[in-house]
Design an enzyme around this catalytic site. Sequence first.
Site, PDB file in Angstrom:
ATOM      1  NE  ARG A   1      -4.314  -1.563   1.677  1.00 16.88           N
ATOM      2  CZ  ARG A   1      -5.047  -2.205   2.581  1.00 16.88           C
ATOM      3  NH1 ARG A   1      -4.728  -2.113   3.868  1.00 16.88           N
ATOM      4  NH2 ARG A   1      -6.086  -2.909   2.237  1.00 16.88           N
TER       5      ARG A   1
ATOM      6  N   GLY B   1     -12.057  -4.195   0.785  1.00 18.11           N
ATOM      7  CA  GLY B   1     -13.462  -3.905   1.030  1.00 18.11           C
ATOM      8  C   GLY B   1     -14.056  -2.971  -0.008  1.00 18.11           C
TER       9      GLY B   1
ATOM     10  CE  LYS C   1     -13.955 -11.689   4.229  1.00 20.18           C
ATOM     11  NZ  LYS C   1     -13.277 -10.656   3.465  1.00 20.18           N
TER      12      LYS C   1
ATOM     13  N   GLY D   1      -8.205  -9.628  -0.381  1.00 20.43           N
ATOM     14  CA  GLY D   1      -6.993  -9.994   0.355  1.00 20.43           C
ATOM     15  C   GLY D   1      -6.435 -11.350  -0.045  1.00 20.43           C
TER      16      GLY D   1
HETATM   17  P1  ADP Z   1     -10.892 -12.475  -0.583  1.00 25.65           P
HETATM   18  O1  ADP Z   1     -10.075 -12.103   0.621  1.00 25.65           O
HETATM   19  O2  ADP Z   1     -10.042 -12.632  -1.798  1.00 25.65           O
HETATM   20  O3  ADP Z   1     -12.063 -11.544  -0.799  1.00 25.65           O
HETATM   21  P2  ADP Z   1     -12.382 -14.409   0.956  1.00 25.65           P
HETATM   22  O4  ADP Z   1     -11.914 -13.739   2.182  1.00 25.65           O
HETATM   23  O5  ADP Z   1     -13.836 -14.371   0.657  1.00 25.65           O
HETATM   24  O6  ADP Z   1     -11.532 -13.912  -0.326  1.00 25.65           O
HETATM   25  O7  ADP Z   1     -12.032 -15.965   1.027  1.00 25.65           O
HETATM   26  C1  ADP Z   1     -10.748 -16.478   1.003  1.00 25.65           C
HETATM   27  C2  ADP Z   1     -10.698 -17.791   1.757  1.00 25.65           C
HETATM   28  O8  ADP Z   1     -11.665 -18.686   1.264  1.00 25.65           O
HETATM   29  C3  ADP Z   1      -9.374 -18.468   1.601  1.00 25.65           C
HETATM   30  O9  ADP Z   1      -8.665 -18.362   2.801  1.00 25.65           O
HETATM   31  C4  ADP Z   1      -9.748 -19.923   1.271  1.00 25.65           C
HETATM   32  O10 ADP Z   1      -9.037 -20.848   2.063  1.00 25.65           O
HETATM   33  C5  ADP Z   1     -11.208 -19.978   1.584  1.00 25.65           C
HETATM   34  N1  ADP Z   1     -11.918 -20.996   0.790  1.00 25.65           N
HETATM   35  C6  ADP Z   1     -11.932 -21.139  -0.539  1.00 25.65           C
HETATM   36  N2  ADP Z   1     -12.648 -22.217  -0.912  1.00 25.65           N
HETATM   37  C7  ADP Z   1     -13.100 -22.777   0.227  1.00 25.65           C
HETATM   38  C8  ADP Z   1     -13.899 -23.935   0.516  1.00 25.65           C
HETATM   39  N3  ADP Z   1     -14.370 -24.723  -0.449  1.00 25.65           N
HETATM   40  N4  ADP Z   1     -14.163 -24.210   1.812  1.00 25.65           N
HETATM   41  C9  ADP Z   1     -13.693 -23.420   2.794  1.00 25.65           C
HETATM   42  N5  ADP Z   1     -12.944 -22.311   2.595  1.00 25.65           N
HETATM   43  C10 ADP Z   1     -12.648 -21.992   1.323  1.00 25.65           C
HETATM   44 MG    MG Z   2     -10.472 -12.300   2.710  1.00 27.21          MG
END
Ligand code: ADP
Ligand code: MG
Length: 395
Positions: A37, A372, A196, A349
């Site tokens: 950042r 976010g 999420k 992230g």
């Molecule tokens: P980002 O930070 O890119 O927005 P998220 O925070 O929504 O993404 O999700 C990332 C997490 O989702 C990762 O740590 C990954 O381990 C988890 N994840 C991905 N697929 C699965 C799954 N099938 N079951 C449980 N967790 C998962």
């Molecule tokens: Mg995340």
Amino acid sequence: MPILKMLDLDLRAKRVFIRADLNVPQDDAGGIEDDTRIRASVPGIRAALKAGARLMVTSHLGRPKEGEIKPGDSLAPIAQRLSELLGVPVPLKANWIDDGEVAPPPGQIVLLENCRLNKGEKKNDDALAKKMAALCDIYVNDAFGAAHRAEATTHGMAKFAPVACAGPLMAAEIEALTRALDHPARPLVAIVGGAKVSTKLTVLRNLAPKVDQLLVGGGIANTFLLAAGSPIGKSLAEREMVEEAREVMKTCTQRGCMVPLPVDVVCAKALSADSKAEPKPTQNVAADDMILDIGVESARALQAIIAGAGTVVWNGPVGVYEYTQFAQGTRLVAEAIAQSKAFSIAGGGETLAAIAKFGVTDRVSYISTGGGAFLEFLEGRKLPAIEVLEQRAAG
Ligand code: ADP
Ligand code: MG
């Protein structure tokens, strides 16, 4: 809607205030764990210094209590890193609200201490915003990562400063996201995965009417499989979101947009670094299985779709990429994006961590710095910090 851009303005000898996003992750000793950042903010800062601005820069760091300065809240480590990156001294000024003029001479910079220490910052207090706005001739918002929050330095100041504009990072983020979502080269392919589930369903609801292909993975795919009547065992999913998932699929299919669900998956009985991965067809998922990745056949299908895309928007790993045995799906998606000629944009992230892990960061067209804020943009929400700049530009 058009906004004013810092790079189009004459900054010479002007008191320029840049609200940057220097909110880096730190270890317990205050050491900077990842300075992405800070580095992303350098071009705007450098441009302002080169243009002869009397430059003030601030940022939030963490979530301090307003009015109570604790050592861990200080931007001191950031000042030091910024100074290394810029090759000029970066003095840090505390108590900068009621201390009269704080702008340095032309061509010099001062870093103003953590703006979240000021009372009224989080509440977007008008009195505080007016005081800060009075410190500058030109207010610049270059903090895309904080654009989804209406706070005194991200929103209020923009209302009261003589001139309010976007810094180069903010402008680039807006341009990349609008290019991907509002004027995309078709077909527009969105990949939504991650953990999420409920927040991402809002993203899907917004994307469904816009995209040509909707690719799902992670907890999202599990929720969709559930909606389609497939067994998902103990997988991460949100049962109360099944109706919502059906709606999204309906919106898509009515427009002729495909939402391919995984035909094969990688399961395990538990989620840990040494749990045994079992690839299997989706219909064979057992009651005690957790789906932790999409299978090879499904990943190849996504690769083919990505190869034919004009634009790709990606948020969310399609599996638990942190563990090698569940990383393949995400790696294949990342590689397909890297190889594709499409304009690609990725954010989030864990998504960026995955992209870095698979070594394709340089081959994604645009990497969003706003976690976010990126998600809220995908959700179709108006980001308050951008909206106020638009309002100012409109007069
Ligand atoms: P980002 O930070 O890119 O927005 P998220 O925070 O929504 O993404 O999700 C990332 C997490 O989702 C990762 O740590 C990954 O381990 C988890 N994840 C991905 N697929 C699965 C799954 N099938 N079951 C449980 N967790 C998962
Ligand atoms: Mg995340």
